[in-house]
Design a protein around this motif. Sequence first.
Motif, short mmCIF file in Angstrom:
data_model
loop_
_atom_site.label_atom_id
_atom_site.label_comp_id
_atom_site.label_asym_id
_atom_site.label_seq_id
_atom_site.Cartn_x
_atom_site.Cartn_y
_atom_site.Cartn_z
N LEU A 83 33.15 2.66 49.98
CA LEU A 83 33.34 1.39 50.72
C LEU A 83 33.84 1.93 52.60
O LEU A 83 32.64 1.39 53.39
N ASN A 84 35.23 2.05 52.64
CA ASN A 84 35.72 2.14 53.82
C ASN A 84 35.22 3.32 54.93
O ASN A 84 35.03 3.56 55.65
N ILE A 85 34.31 4.47 53.56
CA ILE A 85 33.72 5.97 54.29
C ILE A 85 32.52 5.24 54.23
O ILE A 85 31.79 5.92 55.23
N GLY A 86 32.43 5.61 53.07
CA GLY A 86 30.41 5.98 52.33
C GLY A 86 29.51 4.59 53.75
O GLY A 86 28.60 5.07 54.09
N PHE A 87 30.47 3.54 52.71
CA PHE A 87 29.64 2.21 53.39
C PHE A 87 29.52 2.07 54.86
O PHE A 87 28.70 2.04 55.64
N ALA A 88 30.85 2.05 55.61
CA ALA A 88 31.32 1.04 56.80
C ALA A 88 31.30 2.46 58.19
O ALA A 88 31.14 1.99 58.93
N LEU A 89 31.29 3.72 57.40
CA LEU A 89 31.34 4.47 58.85
C LEU A 89 30.04 6.08 58.30
O LEU A 89 29.11 6.32 59.10
N LEU A 90 30.32 6.63 57.19
CA LEU A 90 28.69 7.45 57.00
C LEU A 90 27.53 7.06 57.36
O LEU A 90 26.31 7.66 58.02
N PHE A 91 27.19 5.94 56.75
CA PHE A 91 25.91 5.29 56.86
C PHE A 91 25.30 5.35 57.60
O PHE A 91 23.67 5.12 58.02
N PRO A 92 26.24 3.74 58.79
CA PRO A 92 25.93 3.23 59.57
C PRO A 92 25.68 5.25 61.04
O PRO A 92 24.62 5.03 62.00
N LEU A 93 26.61 5.67 60.45
CA LEU A 93 25.71 7.32 61.57
C LEU A 93 24.66 8.25 60.95
O LEU A 93 23.95 7.98 62.35
N VAL A 94 23.99 7.81 59.93
CA VAL A 94 23.18 8.48 59.70
C VAL A 94 22.07 7.53 60.26
O VAL A 94 21.32 7.95 61.05
N LEU A 95 21.62 6.67 59.46
CA LEU A 95 21.30 5.41 60.91
C LEU A 95 21.39 5.64 62.41
O LEU A 95 20.30 5.80 62.85
N LEU A 96 22.16 5.73 63.04
CA LEU A 96 22.13 6.00 64.44
C LEU A 96 21.40 7.10 65.07
O LEU A 96 20.85 7.40 65.82
N PHE A 97 21.83 8.29 63.75
CA PHE A 97 20.87 10.25 63.83
C PHE A 97 19.45 9.67 63.68
O PHE A 97 19.26 9.87 64.70
N LEU A 98 19.32 8.72 62.52
CA LEU A 98 17.64 8.53 62.66
C LEU A 98 17.10 8.06 63.62
O LEU A 98 16.28 8.45 64.43
N LEU A 99 18.15 6.93 64.67
CA LEU A 99 17.94 6.38 65.86
C LEU A 99 17.71 7.04 67.26
O LEU A 99 16.13 6.96 67.99
N HIS A 100 18.39 7.95 67.08
CA HIS A 100 18.52 8.60 68.37
C HIS A 100 17.34 9.83 68.28
O HIS A 100 17.02 10.87 68.73
N LEU A 101 16.84 11.08 66.75
CA LEU A 101 16.56 11.38 66.71
C LEU A 101 14.38 11.19 66.70
O LEU A 101 13.47 11.77 66.88
N ASP A 102 14.58 9.63 67.13
CA ASP A 102 13.19 8.90 67.06
C ASP A 102 12.39 9.16 66.21
O ASP A 102 11.37 10.15 65.52
N SER A 103 13.35 9.42 64.75
CA SER A 103 12.13 9.90 63.83
C SER A 103 11.59 9.36 63.19
O SER A 103 10.38 8.15 63.27
N ALA A 104 10.59 9.98 62.30
CA ALA A 104 8.84 9.58 61.54
C ALA A 104 10.16 8.14 60.57
O ALA A 104 8.41 7.29 60.53
N ILE A 105 10.82 7.91 59.84
CA ILE A 105 10.88 6.85 59.13
C ILE A 105 10.81 5.32 59.69
O ILE A 105 10.94 5.01 59.04
N ILE A 106 11.43 5.75 61.17
CA ILE A 106 11.18 4.33 61.36
C ILE A 106 10.71 4.22 63.03
O ILE A 106 11.34 3.76 63.81
N SER A 107 9.64 5.00 63.06
CA SER A 107 8.53 5.28 63.73
C SER A 107 8.03 3.86 64.62
O SER A 107 7.62 3.35 65.35
N SER A 108 8.39 2.49 63.55
CA SER A 108 7.37 1.15 63.59
C SER A 108 8.20 0.70 64.52
O SER A 108 9.45 0.90 64.33
N LEU A 109 8.60 -0.95 65.34
CA LEU A 109 9.15 -1.86 65.91
C LEU A 109 9.59 -3.02 64.24
O LEU A 109 11.07 -2.33 64.55
N LEU A 110 9.23 -2.89 63.87
CA LEU A 110 9.93 -3.57 62.29
C LEU A 110 10.87 -2.77 61.66
O LEU A 110 12.07 -3.15 61.13
N ALA A 111 10.75 -1.05 61.56
CA ALA A 111 12.17 -0.36 61.29
C ALA A 111 13.04 0.28 61.54
O ALA A 111 14.05 0.42 61.93
N ARG A 112 12.52 0.22 63.18
CA ARG A 112 13.71 0.24 64.12
C ARG A 112 15.13 -1.43 64.58
O ARG A 112 15.92 -0.92 64.27
#
Lengths: 183, 291
Positions: free
Chosen positions: B224-253
């Motif tokens: 909860l404290n490390i995986g869910f609250a910290l590592l998971f959003p960190l991965v999402l932030l990287f995906l967002l920053h790298l403009d990953s193909a996974i989140i290319s659509s506006l809805l996914a973003r």
Amino acid sequence: MNQIPQGRRIVEKTFKKDGSLTRLFIPTSCMQCRNAPCLKVCPTSATQKSEDGIIYIDHQRCIGCHACILACPYDARAMIGSDALTNGSGNDCDPTPDTVRIGLSTKCDLCFKRIREGQRKGLIPGVHDDATPLCICHCLADALTIYDRDDPDNGFFEIIERKKAVCIRGDLGTEPSIYYING
Amino acid sequence: MKTFSIASPTRQKSWGLFPVALFCIVGMGTGLYLINSILIVVSGGLNNFYKQPFQFGVIACATIVCGFALIVFDVGRPRRAISVLFGLKRAWISREIVSLLLFLSCVILDHLSGFVHWRFLSIAAALMLLFSQGSIIFQCQGISAWKNPLTIPLFISSGLLSGFGYAVFLNMLFPFFGDGAVFFTGAITIALNLAGVFLFLSNHHDAEIYKASAVLRKPVFVILNIGFALLFPLVLLFLLHLDSAIISSLLARNITLISIAFTTLSGGVILKVSIILVAGYKRTLYFTQVG
């Protein structure tokens, strides 16, 4: 245990000694710490220290924030709950019923007001009943006593050393003033 | 020297839902204000500092006031609240209230006058407010786990974490900051919290404190404290920053941003709940030799 007022606690320990079961009753009320943590956290200065070193609560100032309860390492404080005694707690000779103090903090204050009143009459705590905490006056086993640690002639330190006195959690730096001796 | 055990630790029940809500909500509001100030600087440099979006400051203040309003339901005599100013010399609760008053005054003056000096003062007061909250917990000597010296930094960083989540939510409603600023600020905030949580849990200088926080080292709380609250959003932030193909659509973003906001906001809350309620055990009582 016999309707002990809130904030006063007697721990019952049962253990085996020399093959037989032994019961021990340990009063763990306020330790009247010389370095009291409850004094430092009180935001309204409701917790005060008398000239004699007794820690007491001014209920006119207490807001019932619970901070002192959590600051006390001895679990010696409590909130006066809705199940409070209705005819005065008997802890400080205050005739105010505990019911009007519901939601405020309480603890043993060594019958501070009783001691103060007695001292005004020239009585000495531990010598004269009217200046001595009620628990000491009424203890059937005569197991409780009170000493003035500032009086070098009353033999206090000699007893502490000779009887190998112990205290509760002396390692926390709170400097508790309640000591326990065996026999 | 320990001689004879008297009482085992029991969980504290003095501070329950309302005080915990106060710590979480006030942390969230204060964190929002501070994160907002960081986001402004990151997105536009120091020259951009005076251009604080009005909504963020107002929402931060409203959130903090709501948090403090909750405590009325918990204290025995809320009408005597003014007397908390008497304990300023020693009690952190009093200092917390002074920080609150100072913060609210400075934010109002900042918006009314437009002088940037008020902004610096309000940031200092916000930091003081978070510091006071951590110190209130740290000052409670009756609870072993709270006496961890890292409690104060962890309360500051968890406030920033919640504030970051809150800011991401608000940034979706009132777009002001770019993804780059959000990524940078989020990554720093999460890294601070990761370091704080790791150091808090691994601090074994005091055996009693280490043992008291053992409950937080259980897998469920680590997840909860490390995986869910910290590592998971960190991965999402990287995906967002790298403009990953996974989140290319506006809805996914948007889903990604909402996930980042939710996990970080609740992450700060979970961390405080874990420390105050889950690890809030009273001291073990035992006899020690005098002298």
